[in-house]
Design an enzyme around this catalytic site. Structure first.
Site, mmCIF file in Angstrom:
data_model
loop_
_atom_site.group_PDB
_atom_site.id
_atom_site.type_symbol
_atom_site.label_atom_id
_atom_site.label_comp_id
_atom_site.label_asym_id
_atom_site.label_seq_id
_atom_site.Cartn_x
_atom_site.Cartn_y
_atom_site.Cartn_z
ATOM 1 N N ILE A 13 0.828 -1.208 0.000
ATOM 2 C CA ILE A 13 0.000 0.000 0.000
ATOM 3 C C ILE A 13 0.867 1.265 0.000
ATOM 4 C CG2 ILE A 13 -0.353 0.304 2.492
ATOM 5 C CD1 ILE A 13 -2.995 0.603 -0.292
ATOM 6 N N SER A 35 12.147 0.645 6.089
ATOM 7 C CA SER A 35 11.828 -0.675 5.562
ATOM 8 C C SER A 35 12.884 -1.660 6.049
ATOM 9 C CB SER A 35 11.812 -0.632 4.029
ATOM 10 O OG SER A 35 11.469 -1.895 3.521
ATOM 11 N N LYS A 91 -5.164 2.085 7.773
ATOM 12 C CA LYS A 91 -6.210 1.326 8.453
ATOM 13 C C LYS A 91 -5.787 -0.147 8.547
ATOM 14 C CE LYS A 91 -7.379 -1.300 5.151
ATOM 15 N NZ LYS A 91 -7.690 -2.694 5.047
ATOM 16 N N ASP A 169 -9.447 -7.451 7.466
ATOM 17 C CA ASP A 169 -8.482 -6.505 6.900
ATOM 18 C C ASP A 169 -9.148 -5.754 5.745
ATOM 19 O OD1 ASP A 169 -5.582 -5.536 6.548
ATOM 20 O OD2 ASP A 169 -6.120 -6.254 4.533
#
Ligand code: NAP
Length: 306
Positions: A13, A35, A91, A169
């Protein structure tokens, strides 16, 4: 004022939505990425963890967007709030309702911006649907949220962990839409969770809400076309369908003209307003519905799915 922002968690995402939306907004500058396994495709400095990022740019960062799996968000967000940064949470904004409440309290005490970015609330059908439902009474609600988990979540093992949310999810996107538009507060009255053999999180779920004709069905075993549909009727006889996850709005059979599907551009436009205002924008209602579901759901075992 340019908001210097870093993305924490540079996965699917972050790459497909956050980085392009940040690049498209003149008020933001992406200055770093965190990361753990590297990010060769990022054209900004990459750090293995948030501590290294903060150490590398004292005074050079205003905000972070946290795009990790949900179980990691609380600790990362707390560290960012502690560093005085504005925080955008992908989210679901935390792994539990209690964690989310703790983050809100921390941000409020620190006077920093905290934004729970429920992306589906920024789909183009949502604001017009909310306007249509204002002052109406709900007669019925049917959420039908189906997709193929092997297509949309390939290789994502974290979604099957106890705190990975499973089908929620995705399903929480529908719940975030209804909590944004409905003229009433939903209460979960009964729920069933289908848990695949060897997994901890549901692959399918059905919910019944208090009141007549209020239900939701979520299923990750769909092999055909995805269905991301919310159908509502009102006491005054109006029929509203939100289709395509919020891309289309059909009222009494007539498709309504809408703006483009640009959820993440809208999210960053909102974040650009919230950061200088040091504002809190946290809708915890979708998390409450998930927590209530977990408290009363009947669990059924289903075969492993692949
Ligand atoms: P993903 O592809 O698995 O990406 C998660 C990323 O988090 C990975 O790059 C991982 O890095 C990183 N990460 C793990 N531990 C970290 C840590 N301690 N610090 C910093 N980064 C860490 O997952 P995703 O699909 O992007 O989903 C992430 C979140 O976005 C989820 O909450 C999901 O609900 C939400 N979301 C996803 C979509 C979608 O279509 N995928 C859509 C909307 C919202 P490593 O690989 O190096 O471990």
């Amino acid at each position: 004022m340019t908001i210097r922002i870093a993305i924490i968690g540079y996965g699917k995402i972050a790459r497909t939505e956050h980085a392009p939306a940040i690049a498209a907004h003149p008020g933001f500058e992406l200055v770093g990425v965190v990361s753990p396994s590297g990010a060769a495709d990022a054209d900004v400095p990459v750090y293995p963890n948030l501590t290294a990022l903060l150490a590398a740019m004292p005074g050079g960062l205003d905000a972070v967007a946290i795009c990790t799996p949900p179980r990691l968000r609380r600790a990362l967000a707390a560290q960012a709030v502690d560093a005085g940064l504005a925080v955008l949470l992908e989210k679901p904004p935390a792994a539990t309702l209690g964690e989310l409440e703790a983050l809100v309290a921390m941000a409020r005490a620190a006077g920093t911006c905290l934004f729970a970015a429920w992306h589906s609330q920024y789909a183009p059908a949502v604001a017009p649907a909310a306007a249509l439902l204002k002052g109406e009474r709900l007669a019925s609600l049917a959420i039908d949220w189906r997709e193929d988990v092997t297509k949309w979540h390939p290789g994502q093992e974290w979604i099957w962990e106890p705190d990975g949310f499973g089908v929620f999810d995705t399903g929480v996107n529908a719940l975030s839409i209804v909590t944004a538009i409905l003229p009433e507060r939903l209460e979960v009255e009964a729920a069933t969770l289908a848990i695949p053999e060897g997994r901890q999180a549901p692959i399918a779920a059905s919910l019944r809400f208090a009141g007549p004709d209020r239900s939701a069905a979520f299923d990750w075993r769909e092999r055909g076309e995805e269905a991301w549909v919310i159908r509502l009727t009102t006491a005054s006889g109006r029929a509203i369908a939100i289709e395509g996850g919020g891309a289309r709005l059909v009222v009494d059979g007539a498709e309504q003209p809408l703006g483009p599907f640009a959820e993440y551009r809208a999210i960053y436009a909102r974040f650009a307003e919230l950061v200088p205002a040091r504002a809190l924008a946290v809708d915890s209602e979708p998390m409450r519905l998930l927590a209530d579901t977990a408290l009363i759901a009947r669990r059924v075992a289903v075969p492993a799915h692949g």
